[in-house]
Design a protein around this motif. Structure first.
Motif, PDB file in Angstrom:
ATOM      1  N   TRP A  21       3.230  -4.555  14.556  1.00  0.00           N
ATOM      2  CA  TRP A  21       1.956  -5.244  14.791  1.00  0.00           C
ATOM      3  C   TRP A  21       2.000  -5.982  16.130  1.00  0.00           C
ATOM      4  CZ3 TRP A  21       0.976 -10.620  14.916  1.00  0.00           C
ATOM      5  CH2 TRP A  21      -0.382 -10.956  15.052  1.00  0.00           C
ATOM      6  N   GLN A  73       4.634  -1.564   3.525  1.00  0.00           N
ATOM      7  CA  GLN A  73       4.271  -2.960   3.795  1.00  0.00           C
ATOM      8  C   GLN A  73       3.960  -3.140   5.275  1.00  0.00           C
ATOM      9  OE1 GLN A  73       7.709  -4.921   1.823  1.00  0.00           O
ATOM     10  NE2 GLN A  73       6.110  -5.848   0.560  1.00  0.00           N
ATOM     11  N   ILE A  74       3.246  -4.238   5.588  1.00  0.00           N
ATOM     12  CA  ILE A  74       2.916  -4.539   6.981  1.00  0.00           C
ATOM     13  C   ILE A  74       4.206  -4.659   7.796  1.00  0.00           C
ATOM     14  CG2 ILE A  74       1.994  -6.319   8.537  1.00  0.00           C
ATOM     15  CD1 ILE A  74      -0.244  -4.948   7.252  1.00  0.00           C
ATOM     16  N   HIS A  82       1.471 -18.096   8.813  1.00  0.00           N
ATOM     17  CA  HIS A  82       1.915 -17.068   7.867  1.00  0.00           C
ATOM     18  C   HIS A  82       0.747 -16.325   7.250  1.00  0.00           C
ATOM     19  CE1 HIS A  82       6.098 -18.203   8.018  1.00  0.00           C
ATOM     20  NE2 HIS A  82       5.744 -19.467   7.920  1.00  0.00           N
ATOM     21  N   GLU A 135       5.531  -6.235  10.806  1.00  0.00           N
ATOM     22  CA  GLU A 135       5.181  -7.302  11.738  1.00  0.00           C
ATOM     23  C   GLU A 135       5.622  -6.993  13.165  1.00  0.00           C
ATOM     24  OE1 GLU A 135       5.545 -12.124  12.287  1.00  0.00           O
ATOM     25  OE2 GLU A 135       6.235 -11.208  10.426  1.00  0.00           O
ATOM     26  N   TRP A 195      -2.438 -13.821   7.183  1.00  0.00           N
ATOM     27  CA  TRP A 195      -3.092 -12.673   7.789  1.00  0.00           C
ATOM     28  C   TRP A 195      -4.565 -12.723   7.448  1.00  0.00           C
ATOM     29  CZ3 TRP A 195      -0.541  -9.276  10.879  1.00  0.00           C
ATOM     30  CH2 TRP A 195       0.855  -9.260  10.816  1.00  0.00           C
ATOM     31  N   GLU A 247       1.181  -9.835   3.548  1.00  0.00           N
ATOM     32  CA  GLU A 247       2.542  -9.425   3.907  1.00  0.00           C
ATOM     33  C   GLU A 247       3.346  -8.942   2.697  1.00  0.00           C
ATOM     34  OE1 GLU A 247       2.778 -13.592   2.570  1.00  0.00           O
ATOM     35  OE2 GLU A 247       1.424 -12.528   3.905  1.00  0.00           O
ATOM     36  N   GLN A 248       2.894  -9.256   1.475  1.00  0.00           N
ATOM     37  CA  GLN A 248       3.608  -8.836   0.271  1.00  0.00           C
ATOM     38  C   GLN A 248       3.035  -7.559  -0.344  1.00  0.00           C
ATOM     39  OE1 GLN A 248       3.825 -12.111  -2.470  1.00  0.00           O
ATOM     40  NE2 GLN A 248       4.651 -13.494  -0.936  1.00  0.00           N
ATOM     41  N   ARG A 298      -3.294 -12.817  12.755  1.00  0.00           N
ATOM     42  CA  ARG A 298      -2.411 -13.687  11.998  1.00  0.00           C
ATOM     43  C   ARG A 298      -2.444 -15.075  12.604  1.00  0.00           C
ATOM     44  NH1 ARG A 298       3.820 -12.499  10.306  1.00  0.00           N
ATOM     45  NH2 ARG A 298       3.972 -14.280   8.917  1.00  0.00           N
TER      46      ARG A 298
END
Length: 124
Positions: A44, A38-39, A72, A41, A74, A93-94, A69
């Motif tokens: 990032w 997953q991303i 919330h 954050e 992206w 993000e999911q 971003r």
């Protein structure tokens, strides 16, 4: 936690005229991913300038941009000076960025198109 190169190609999108998908339409991404795909954050934030997007299609010039971003949400940003070219990515993000998974991206006409992850390679 590492930067990862992701290759995505257009999946089957019959309503958009791609009944069989297309390997000529797609994205090459450099994303910060956690161990579960997953991303990341935090990574990032630390390496934002290394997170890139390259969109390719036979009927348009290659577009180069960055992962960005806003709140919330992206999105892929190709021109930092405007928002007309931004491509939102539904619940990025999911997503788990694993080969065989799917990602939905809205094109410039706001049409949601589904892409299949066909490649994943750690860069660091």
């Amino acid at each position: 936690m590492t930067l990862t190169k992701i290759v995505m190609h257009l999946a089957r999108n019959p309503e958009a005229g791609f009944a069989e998908g297309s390997r000529e339409h797609g994205y090459l991404l450099v994303l910060p991913l956690t161990a579960d795909g997953q991303i990341d954050e935090d990574l990032w934030h630390a390496r934002r300038s290394d997170c890139s997007v390259r969109a390719f299609s036979p009927d348009a010039p290659v577009r180069e941009g960055r992962l960005a971003r806003r709140g919330h949400n992206w999105f892929f940003d190709y021109d930092r000076g405007g928002v007309d070219d931004d491509e939102p990515v539904f619940k990025l993000e999911q997503h788990r960025f694993e080969v065989g998974e799917y990602v939905t991206i809205r094109d410039h006409d706001e049409t949601p198109l589904v892409y299949r992850i066909d490649g994943k390679e750690p860069l660091d």
